[in-house]
Design an enzyme around this catalytic site. Sequence first.
Site, short mmCIF file in Angstrom:
data_model
loop_
_atom_site.label_atom_id
_atom_site.label_comp_id
_atom_site.label_asym_id
_atom_site.label_seq_id
_atom_site.Cartn_x
_atom_site.Cartn_y
_atom_site.Cartn_z
CB THR A 1 -0.91 0.01 1.25
OG1 THR A 1 -1.56 1.28 1.36
CG2 THR A 1 -0.12 -0.22 2.52
CD GLU B 1 -3.31 3.42 4.33
OE1 GLU B 1 -3.29 3.56 5.56
OE2 GLU B 1 -4.23 2.84 3.73
CE LYS C 1 0.04 -4.64 3.04
NZ LYS C 1 -0.28 -6.01 2.52
#
Length: 349
Positions: free
Chosen positions: A127, A129, A159
């Site tokens: 991601t 993010e 992640k």
Amino acid sequence: MGKTIIVTGGAGFIGANFVYLELQEHPEDRIVCLDKLTYAGNLETLAEAMKNPQFRFVKADICDREAVDKLFEEEKPDIVVNFAAESHVDRSIENPGIFLQTNIIGTQVLMDACRKHGIERYHQVSTDEVYGDLPLDRPDLFFTEQTPLHTSSPYSSSKAGADLLVNAYHRTYGLPTTISRCSNNYGPYQFPEKLIPLMIANALADKPLPVYGEGLNVRDWLYVEDHCKAIDLIIRKGKVGEVYNIGGHNEMRNIDIVKIICEALGKPESLITHVTDRKGHDMRYAIDPTFIHKELGWLPETMFKDGIKKTIQWYLDNKPWWENIISGEYQNYFHKMYGERLAEAEEKA
């Protein structure tokens, strides 16, 4: 000669869309979905795929070494695409431990199995993010593959940890890996706790539309089918060891998206209700997808104005799907589908 691809988390939003793309575009390949069916996994989403002889569903946890190893023994996969993840930021703030377990340890278990069984590609779906956020007053700034990791939430930290582990397995063990980092996805089959489907469902029921803070947070929206096409390119033509950023070039403020949904459904903006902002809420995400375009020729095909229309129409046409989720009925679907079969198997055992 077709390939065998294990898709973890394939009963989730992006994973399921990827399963359908693969079955359509590569009918010679065998697609095996491994999913734990946590709250966000929905077997109803894969009802059509179940009819395809090239598809198999297996209920298991990616953290379960024995189950993962057994599946690899049975299927001897060529490619593994890991969508399986706890992904909702608010839930990660409430309970970080589950995110670390699934998103980091689960990734390790999968890669250990890949090493043991000699797969040709392990792909990690990540991601944007992991990069943190960008200031609203610098629209010229974008995330590139060289942007340092700078996480804001337990979710994005888990992640990022997984991404670092994937790179370490490539460097240390020579595991053939690739990583993709995408911007916010939207489209069919998205779980109704996420912004767009939540607003559609609430608006249709004339319920309040909860918007964090002033709703000024900006996201780069990527239509899910475009994302899946990018991953398909990466696993087949991407360079081992690379990270690819996948972005939609469709930046929108949250508040503007909610207003678009209100207008499309003929609902008053008075339903919009501003609520206390999320802790550590990132202000802006924006991806520069130049590298994947240059290397693999990928570009997003769907403009937001078109994608949001298609998405709203899909939710209007598929009310039973998301109404079952809101009522909790979807969680009984696995037992409806497999209850008797599992009971019979246990008796024979």
